[in-house]
Design a protein around this motif. Structure first.
Motif, PDB file in Angstrom:
ATOM      1  N   ASN A 192       0.567  -1.085  -0.062  1.00 54.13           N
ATOM      2  CA  ASN A 192      -0.106  -0.063  -0.139  1.00 54.13           C
ATOM      3  C   ASN A 192       0.879   1.196  -0.099  1.00 54.13           C
ATOM      4  O   ASN A 192       0.321   2.463   0.316  1.00 54.13           O
ATOM      5  N   GLY A 193       2.265   1.107  -0.054  1.00 52.45           N
ATOM      6  CA  GLY A 193       3.010   2.316  -0.153  1.00 52.45           C
ATOM      7  C   GLY A 193       2.967   3.115  -1.532  1.00 52.45           C
ATOM      8  O   GLY A 193       2.176   3.052  -2.643  1.00 52.45           O
ATOM      9  N   LYS A 194       3.769   4.255  -1.555  1.00 49.70           N
ATOM     10  CA  LYS A 194       3.913   5.056  -2.562  1.00 49.70           C
ATOM     11  C   LYS A 194       5.421   5.174  -3.090  1.00 49.70           C
ATOM     12  O   LYS A 194       6.229   4.948  -2.094  1.00 49.70           O
ATOM     13  N   ILE A 195       5.460   5.190  -4.421  1.00 52.54           N
ATOM     14  CA  ILE A 195       6.840   5.506  -4.989  1.00 52.54           C
ATOM     15  C   ILE A 195       7.454   6.768  -4.748  1.00 52.54           C
ATOM     16  O   ILE A 195       6.749   7.699  -4.981  1.00 52.54           O
ATOM     17  N   GLU A 196       8.679   6.904  -4.229  1.00 51.64           N
ATOM     18  CA  GLU A 196       9.222   8.157  -3.994  1.00 51.64           C
ATOM     19  C   GLU A 196      10.724   8.134  -4.863  1.00 51.64           C
ATOM     20  O   GLU A 196      11.116   7.205  -5.046  1.00 51.64           O
ATOM     21  N   LYS A 197      11.251   9.338  -5.176  1.00 49.24           N
ATOM     22  CA  LYS A 197      12.372   9.463  -5.996  1.00 49.24           C
ATOM     23  C   LYS A 197      13.211  10.255  -4.929  1.00 49.24           C
ATOM     24  O   LYS A 197      12.988  11.159  -4.273  1.00 49.24           O
TER      25      LYS A 197
END
Length: 260
Positions: free
Chosen positions: A239-244
């Motif tokens: 359920n996470g989010k992709i970050e840079k």
DNA sequence: ACATCTGTTACGGC
DNA sequence: AGCCGTAACAGATG
């Protein structure tokens, strides 16, 4: 295009279309400033010979024969090797061209001019000269664990260090760490023996799978990071989010929830 | 106009 | 000594 699987796709094009044909001429294309390409004498060395075999080591591509000279090619960020026929127009950004007997030609296209072509005596000598480690698909589990586990910096940077082992770059290092759930920033020295083993296996599986598609990314499974390399995207695996983030000057995409 | 990009390398710092 | 991280390299693209 180019990490190990993309280099392999380029190698196969030479293998399929450019072997066992006598080289008649070797020329430079337009606008070759700043690019490392063979000079007049080196280009002449190739004329009259044939390529009878190819080789790949990491991201490097080689073509040559038992007795004759070889070419070694690094694709840089945007390079490609493109066989074509005399009747067709050469590809855009063709910087180095080989004309074989008949109407077959081979172009090295390189828009961003970060690759190179060299005329060399043997792949082995060139690999040693530039101090590349073993090919990423050849390195065994124990050596991998030593090399990554002994690295004090970010694991992502270690995976991309061609002197440790050769073939992994920015895209696939992200994919490897995503699969094994390791934060790209984690120090190699913090990783358990198990994590290192899993990482070695993930590296092999990912490079193989990309190679098997001929580097057509849309054929890769839906839950790969490659389809989701966007800030704020939903992670396909949790359920996470992709970050840079920036690591070693490169963009590292990762899931902030399952990569720890 | 500005930032971004799948790669490497020279160099300063620890 | 050796390892690490950053800036620099250059051009196309959005």
């Amino acid at each position: 295009m180019p990490e190990l699987p993309e280099a392999e796709a380029n190698r196969l094009r030479i293998e399929r279309d450019c072997l066992n044909r006598t080289i008649e001429a070797v020329e430079l294309g337009e606008d070759t400033d700043y690019l490392e390409l063979p000079g007049d004498n080196e280009r002449k060395r190739l004329v009259g010979h044939q390529f009878t075999q190819t080789h790949r080591h990491g991201k490097l591509i080689f073509a040559g024969s038992k007795t004759g000279p070889w070419i070694g090619v690094h694709l840089g960020m945007t390079g490609s090797l493109r066989p074509f026929d005399e009747d067709d127009s050469p590809p855009d950004y063709a910087k180095f061209l080989i004309r074989f007997e008949g109407d077959r030609r081979l172009a090295f296209s390189c828009p961003r001019k970060l690759g190179w072509v060299r005329v060399i005596d043997s792949p082995e000598a060139e690999i040693a000269r530039i101090e590349y480690g073993p090919d990423a698909l050849e390195i065994d589990r124990a050596t991998f664990a030593n090399v990554i586990g002994g690295s004090r910096g970010a694991t992502k940077s270690a995976l991309m260090d061609q002197r440790k082992f050769a073939g992994v770059g920015n895209l696939w290092s992200d994919e490897i760490l995503y699969r094994v759930g390791i934060d790209p920033e984690r120090k190699g020295t913090d990783l358990s023996e198990n994590s290192l083993g899993d990482m070695h296996e993930a590296m092999r599986a990912i490079l193989r799978a990309v190679m098997d598609t001929g580097a057509y990314y849309d054929r890769l499974p839906d839950d790969w990071l490659i389809h989701t390399r966007k800030i704020g995207a939903a992670c396909p695996r949790c359920n996470g989010k992709i970050e840079k983030t920036k690591i070693g000057g490169r963009s590292a995409y990762h899931c902030t929830r399952h990569q720890k």
